[in-house]
Design a protein around this motif. Structure first.
Motif, PDB file in Angstrom:
ATOM      1  N   TRP A  22      -9.517  -2.656   4.046  1.00  0.00           N
ATOM      2  CA  TRP A  22      -8.476  -2.670   5.068  1.00  0.00           C
ATOM      3  C   TRP A  22      -9.064  -3.092   6.409  1.00  0.00           C
ATOM      4  O   TRP A  22     -10.222  -2.877   6.697  1.00  0.00           O
ATOM      5  CB  TRP A  22      -7.820  -1.290   5.206  1.00  0.00           C
ATOM      6  CG  TRP A  22      -8.804  -0.193   5.361  1.00  0.00           C
ATOM      7  CD1 TRP A  22      -9.485   0.178   6.475  1.00  0.00           C
ATOM      8  CD2 TRP A  22      -9.272   0.672   4.331  1.00  0.00           C
ATOM      9  NE1 TRP A  22     -10.318   1.213   6.218  1.00  0.00           N
ATOM     10  CE2 TRP A  22     -10.213   1.542   4.913  1.00  0.00           C
ATOM     11  CE3 TRP A  22      -8.974   0.810   2.968  1.00  0.00           C
ATOM     12  CZ2 TRP A  22     -10.856   2.526   4.190  1.00  0.00           C
ATOM     13  CZ3 TRP A  22      -9.618   1.791   2.253  1.00  0.00           C
ATOM     14  CH2 TRP A  22     -10.540   2.626   2.867  1.00  0.00           C
ATOM     15  N   ARG A 238      11.877  -2.336   2.528  1.00  0.00           N
ATOM     16  CA  ARG A 238      10.577  -1.692   2.689  1.00  0.00           C
ATOM     17  C   ARG A 238      10.056  -1.907   4.112  1.00  0.00           C
ATOM     18  O   ARG A 238       9.869  -3.049   4.549  1.00  0.00           O
ATOM     19  CB  ARG A 238       9.565  -2.247   1.684  1.00  0.00           C
ATOM     20  CG  ARG A 238       9.996  -2.106   0.240  1.00  0.00           C
ATOM     21  CD  ARG A 238       9.957  -0.674  -0.225  1.00  0.00           C
ATOM     22  NE  ARG A 238      10.286  -0.564  -1.633  1.00  0.00           N
ATOM     23  CZ  ARG A 238      11.211   0.234  -2.120  1.00  0.00           C
ATOM     24  NH1 ARG A 238      11.911   1.005  -1.298  1.00  0.00           N
ATOM     25  NH2 ARG A 238      11.442   0.286  -3.415  1.00  0.00           N
ATOM     26  N   GLN A 312       1.349   7.267  -1.036  1.00  0.00           N
ATOM     27  CA  GLN A 312       1.292   6.143  -1.967  1.00  0.00           C
ATOM     28  C   GLN A 312       2.230   6.347  -3.154  1.00  0.00           C
ATOM     29  O   GLN A 312       2.848   5.405  -3.650  1.00  0.00           O
ATOM     30  CB  GLN A 312      -0.145   5.942  -2.470  1.00  0.00           C
ATOM     31  CG  GLN A 312      -1.069   5.289  -1.472  1.00  0.00           C
ATOM     32  CD  GLN A 312      -0.616   3.887  -1.105  1.00  0.00           C
ATOM     33  OE1 GLN A 312      -0.289   3.067  -1.971  1.00  0.00           O
ATOM     34  NE2 GLN A 312      -0.585   3.594   0.188  1.00  0.00           N
ATOM     35  N   ASP A 321       6.803   0.961   2.825  1.00  0.00           N
ATOM     36  CA  ASP A 321       6.018  -0.010   2.058  1.00  0.00           C
ATOM     37  C   ASP A 321       4.631   0.582   1.799  1.00  0.00           C
ATOM     38  O   ASP A 321       3.808   0.671   2.723  1.00  0.00           O
ATOM     39  CB  ASP A 321       5.903  -1.312   2.849  1.00  0.00           C
ATOM     40  CG  ASP A 321       5.145  -2.398   2.092  1.00  0.00           C
ATOM     41  OD1 ASP A 321       4.652  -2.120   0.979  1.00  0.00           O
ATOM     42  OD2 ASP A 321       5.022  -3.522   2.620  1.00  0.00           O
ATOM     43  N   PRO A 322       4.324   0.998   0.574  1.00  0.00           N
ATOM     44  CA  PRO A 322       3.011   1.611   0.310  1.00  0.00           C
ATOM     45  C   PRO A 322       1.847   0.640   0.431  1.00  0.00           C
ATOM     46  O   PRO A 322       0.693   1.066   0.430  1.00  0.00           O
ATOM     47  CB  PRO A 322       3.148   2.130  -1.127  1.00  0.00           C
ATOM     48  CG  PRO A 322       4.221   1.306  -1.737  1.00  0.00           C
ATOM     49  CD  PRO A 322       5.169   0.954  -0.636  1.00  0.00           C
ATOM     50  N   THR A 323       2.129  -0.651   0.539  1.00  0.00           N
ATOM     51  CA  THR A 323       1.059  -1.633   0.730  1.00  0.00           C
ATOM     52  C   THR A 323       0.836  -1.968   2.195  1.00  0.00           C
ATOM     53  O   THR A 323       0.042  -2.850   2.511  1.00  0.00           O
ATOM     54  CB  THR A 323       1.376  -2.931  -0.035  1.00  0.00           C
ATOM     55  OG1 THR A 323       2.513  -3.578   0.565  1.00  0.00           O
ATOM     56  CG2 THR A 323       1.671  -2.648  -1.494  1.00  0.00           C
ATOM     57  N   ASN A 324       1.540  -1.269   3.087  1.00  0.00           N
ATOM     58  CA  ASN A 324       1.408  -1.527   4.529  1.00  0.00           C
ATOM     59  C   ASN A 324       1.416  -0.181   5.255  1.00  0.00           C
ATOM     60  O   ASN A 324       2.386   0.186   5.902  1.00  0.00           O
ATOM     61  CB  ASN A 324       2.545  -2.423   5.014  1.00  0.00           C
ATOM     62  CG  ASN A 324       2.341  -2.898   6.441  1.00  0.00           C
ATOM     63  OD1 ASN A 324       1.367  -2.545   7.101  1.00  0.00           O
ATOM     64  ND2 ASN A 324       3.278  -3.693   6.935  1.00  0.00           N
ATOM     65  N   GLY A 349      -6.977   1.089  -0.711  1.00  0.00           N
ATOM     66  CA  GLY A 349      -5.536   0.989  -0.814  1.00  0.00           C
ATOM     67  C   GLY A 349      -4.774   2.210  -0.366  1.00  0.00           C
ATOM     68  O   GLY A 349      -3.549   2.173  -0.269  1.00  0.00           O
ATOM     69  N   HIS A 352      -4.293   0.842   5.011  1.00  0.00           N
ATOM     70  CA  HIS A 352      -4.683  -0.550   5.159  1.00  0.00           C
ATOM     71  C   HIS A 352      -5.079  -0.925   6.575  1.00  0.00           C
ATOM     72  O   HIS A 352      -5.754  -1.932   6.782  1.00  0.00           O
ATOM     73  CB  HIS A 352      -3.530  -1.450   4.692  1.00  0.00           C
ATOM     74  CG  HIS A 352      -2.966  -1.025   3.366  1.00  0.00           C
ATOM     75  ND1 HIS A 352      -1.962  -0.089   3.264  1.00  0.00           N
ATOM     76  CD2 HIS A 352      -3.306  -1.371   2.105  1.00  0.00           C
ATOM     77  CE1 HIS A 352      -1.686   0.118   1.985  1.00  0.00           C
ATOM     78  NE2 HIS A 352      -2.482  -0.640   1.267  1.00  0.00           N
TER      79      HIS A 352
END
Length: 484
Positions: A22, A238, A312, A321-324, A349, A352
């Motif tokens: 990240w 998201r 997460q 948004d679990p990716t952001n 993960g 990030h």
């Protein structure tokens, strides 16, 4: 609302992609509104002052905290969220009242830059969501455990108790002013407090302290503020996620007083605030040889990691948004965030980006250099066995290597077992921990070999040098999101 220009944020550099998954960046959207909104979050304590306080539990560490005030019957309920651990339901509000206490149907209007008006966007508010098993009884001084699933529909409309607090003298002086029985006594206590701090600090503490009265070891809860949506889970938009780690001290404060509704409403962000264990309950480290044999001691940091795992697994259900996911904190919270950035315990993960406000793991107060000293002093005050100097062997030499590590482990285990059985009131008594030097802490993050490695400072320095971030020009462009 007036439009805001591009944001530029100082950062400390970024690890190479092969070692650090990240960046030390803020979310790429919205570029202009994020930083002023962060300032709003940290400066506004919007929750009404509670009128009650509670004594801490003696036997099992669970306080008999009175329930928070019920919501008005006109408040609109959110959709039901089916989390991994059970169903829950919050309430819908506009970000104009304490933790969204004003229902959407009575929302105020806000003037924009052209002189017109528009309504603040509604926010889904979920308070007091358990992200871990209560760290009580046998779980005291233990790693954070996943929450126990519940049956039925859980109302998420009340803040949880805060973790047990240990206030310094300056904060106690303000507390005496708030709790004085007469105006004259209050004025005298306030005058005493002003000899210790400026007026601005006094007023800030007077707003903050009433939110810290309901205390319990059963305190591992988080709060979610998300732009309101009514779509089914698969059709939800998201939004970027901001996770706030509170500061002030490693021994007191909470995430509860910080209302994320403003950020969620104006900036289209999902904001999460959380509680984590503090003081001796969150950072007891009795292991004299963490460099030889690691042993979990940074329980407060483990709580923060557990909250990130919960996010997460569940935040997409709230529109996040679990990716952001951006992790940010101020003061001691910033130091915690910085430690998680270099911790081998944090899986890639989990988050990030990160933002450090007024603190870092390199601050002089961020790490307790001799945690065993304070653990031994506390144990002696409570008549617990405590780690002593390594006993001589038959040859007269002190044990070393594996033998020393094993002995340090056993002594730490005996000390923790004794303190685990101690009444909570004894552990949190004002004179229980020995006072540390000025501006330092007795119980805070320390090297345990698990969450914080012995060479964490070298890891940070190597990352900064490798990324070229050691100079004063490192930063993030708010339009492009590129490091410069």
């Amino acid at each position: 609302m007036a439009s805001l220009g591009p944001a530029r944020v100082c950062c400390c550099g970024r690890r190479p992609a092969s070692r650090w998954p990240w960046g030390w960046l803020l979310p790429p959207r919205p570029p202009g509104a994020l930083l002023p909104a962060l300032a709003v979050l940290l400066s506004l304590l919007l929750l009404p002052r509670p009128s009650h306080s509670t004594a801490l539990g003696e036997e099992d560490g669970v306080a008999e905290a009175p329930p928070a005030p019920s919501l008005p019957p006109t408040v609109i309920r959110t959709r039901v969220i089916n989390t991994k651990y059970g169903r829950l339901q919050g309430f819908v509000s506009h970000a104009s009242g304490p933790h969204g206490a004003i229902p959407a149907s009575t929302s105020p209007a806000t003037q924009d830059s052209e002189g017109g008006t528009r309504h603040r966007k509604p926010v889904d508010v979920f308070l007091g969501i358990p992200y871990a098993t209560p760290p009580v009884r046998s779980n005291r001084f233990g790693p954070t455990r996943t929450p126990v699933p519940w049956d039925g529909l859980r109302p998420a409309d009340r803040l949880s108790p805060v973790c047990p607090q240990h206030f310094p003298d300056e904060v106690l002086a303000v507390s005496r002013a708030l709790e004085a029985s007469s105006p004259a006594a209050s004025a005298a206590a306030e005058a005493e407090a002003l000899r210790r701090m400026p007026r601005g600090r006094l007023e800030s503490l007077k707003r903050l302290l009433p939110h810290l009265r309901r205390q319990s070891e059963d305190c591992l809860y988080l709060n979610v503020y998300a732009p309101a949506q009514v779509a089914p889970p698969e059709a939800l938009e998201r939004y970027p996620v901001l996770v706030f780690v509170h500061g002030e001290s490693f021994s007191w404060n909470s995430g509860n007083p910080y209302d994320g509704s403003i950020l969620a409403s104006y900036a289209d962000l999902v904001v999460v605030t959380l509680n984590y264990r503090l003081g001796v309950l969150g950072f007891l480290n009795a292991n004299a040889a963490p460099h030889l044999r690691a042993r979990v001691a940074n329980y407060g940091l483990m709580d923060q990691i557990a909250a990130l795992h919960w996010i997460q697994n569940n935040i997409a259900l709230f529109g996040g948004d679990p990716t952001n996911v951006t992790l940010f904190g101020h003061g001691t919270g910033a130091a915690c965030v910085n430690l998680l950035m270099v911790s081998p315990t944090v899986m890639p993960g989990l988050f990030h980006r990160a933002a450090l406000l007024s603190g870092s793991a390199l601050s002089s107060w961020a790490i307790v250099e001799d945690p065993v000293f304070y653990a031994v002093r506390l144990a002696r005050r409570l008549n617990c066995s405590s780690p002593e100097e390594a006993a001589p062997t038959a040859t007269g030499a002190a044990p070393s290597g594996a033998a020393a590590a094993a002995e340090a482990w056993r002594e730490a285990e005996r000390l923790e077992d004794c303190l685990r059985a101690a009444p909570l009131s004894a552990l949190t008594a004002q004179d229980a921990p020995p006072p540390p030097p000025a501006f330092l802490t007795a119980f805070g993050p320390s090297v345990d070999g698990v969450v914080v490695r012995p060479g964490f400072r070298a890891d940070m320095a190597a990352a900064l040098l490798a990324s070229g971030g050691g100079g004063g020009g490192a930063g993030v462009d708010g339009d492009s999101g590129e490091c410069r």
